[in-house]
Design a protein around this motif. Structure first.
Motif, PDB file in Angstrom:
ATOM      1  N   PRO A 229       0.806  -1.227   0.000  1.00 12.43           N
ATOM      2  CA  PRO A 229       0.000   0.000   0.000  1.00 12.43           C
ATOM      3  C   PRO A 229       0.844   1.283   0.000  1.00 12.43           C
ATOM      4  O   PRO A 229       0.442   2.294  -0.558  1.00 12.43           O
ATOM      5  N   LYS A 230       2.016   1.216   0.594  1.00 17.48           N
ATOM      6  CA  LYS A 230       2.881   2.401   0.603  1.00 17.48           C
ATOM      7  C   LYS A 230       3.390   2.715  -0.804  1.00 17.48           C
ATOM      8  O   LYS A 230       3.542   3.870  -1.166  1.00 17.48           O
ATOM      9  N   THR A 231       3.640   1.677  -1.592  1.00 13.81           N
ATOM     10  CA  THR A 231       4.070   1.879  -2.971  1.00 13.81           C
ATOM     11  C   THR A 231       2.949   2.524  -3.776  1.00 13.81           C
ATOM     12  O   THR A 231       3.198   3.446  -4.555  1.00 13.81           O
ATOM     13  N   LYS A 232       1.734   2.046  -3.585  1.00 15.72           N
ATOM     14  CA  LYS A 232       0.593   2.630  -4.294  1.00 15.72           C
ATOM     15  C   LYS A 232       0.400   4.091  -3.888  1.00 15.72           C
ATOM     16  O   LYS A 232       0.117   4.939  -4.734  1.00 15.72           O
ATOM     17  N   LYS A 233       0.563   4.380  -2.610  1.00 11.11           N
ATOM     18  CA  LYS A 233       0.415   5.753  -2.127  1.00 11.11           C
ATOM     19  C   LYS A 233       1.505   6.654  -2.726  1.00 11.11           C
ATOM     20  O   LYS A 233       1.225   7.775  -3.148  1.00 11.11           O
ATOM     21  N   ALA A 234       2.725   6.164  -2.780  1.00 12.53           N
ATOM     22  CA  ALA A 234       3.823   6.939  -3.360  1.00 12.53           C
ATOM     23  C   ALA A 234       3.588   7.172  -4.850  1.00 12.53           C
ATOM     24  O   ALA A 234       3.840   8.266  -5.373  1.00 12.53           O
ATOM     25  N   PHE A 235       3.083   6.166  -5.540  1.00 14.42           N
ATOM     26  CA  PHE A 235       2.807   6.281  -6.970  1.00 14.42           C
ATOM     27  C   PHE A 235       1.718   7.326  -7.217  1.00 14.42           C
ATOM     28  O   PHE A 235       1.837   8.151  -8.118  1.00 14.42           O
ATOM     29  N   LEU A 236       0.682   7.311  -6.414  1.00 16.97           N
ATOM     30  CA  LEU A 236      -0.402   8.281  -6.579  1.00 16.97           C
ATOM     31  C   LEU A 236       0.026   9.694  -6.184  1.00 16.97           C
ATOM     32  O   LEU A 236      -0.499  10.671  -6.708  1.00 16.97           O
TER      33      LEU A 236
END
Length: 103
Positions: free
Chosen positions: A16-23
């Motif tokens: 989820p942290k990767t998705k948050k960073a991507f967004l």
């Protein structure tokens, strides 16, 4: 080894942290976001493709007669930025960001 690498990549993508960073990298849907992408990614590359040779020759000629260190650094920077012409990579990144902005 290949299986471990695929598993590691999947774990990173699903985090989820990767998705948050991507967004968080997504440009803001506003005029500032649109013009920022255009002005910082696309316009400099188009200028480099069209006038890169002329800018480089101008900077080389002015570098020979530059008197201050600031002028010398300025002309060296111009040469560094425009000597190879435009960058297809930056143009593709700018176009991808522009498309991403609208989705």
């Amino acid at each position: 080894m290949k299986h471990k690498l695929k598993a590691k990549i999947q774990k990173i993508v699903q985090n989820p942290k990767t998705k948050k960073a991507f967004l968080s990298m997504k440009p803001e849907k506003s005029l500032w976001g649109f013009f920022g992408i255009i002005l910082f990614f696309i316009v400099p590359e188009i200028i480099a493709f069209i006038w890169g040779v002329n800018i480089t020759s101008y900077a080389n000629s002015e570098l020979l007669i530059a008197t201050s260190m600031l002028e010398q650094q300025y002309y060296k920077l111009l040469i560094m930025l425009f000597e190879d012409g435009g960058s297809w990579t930056n143009l593709v990144i700018g176009t991808a960001l522009l498309i991403w902005l609208f989705f």
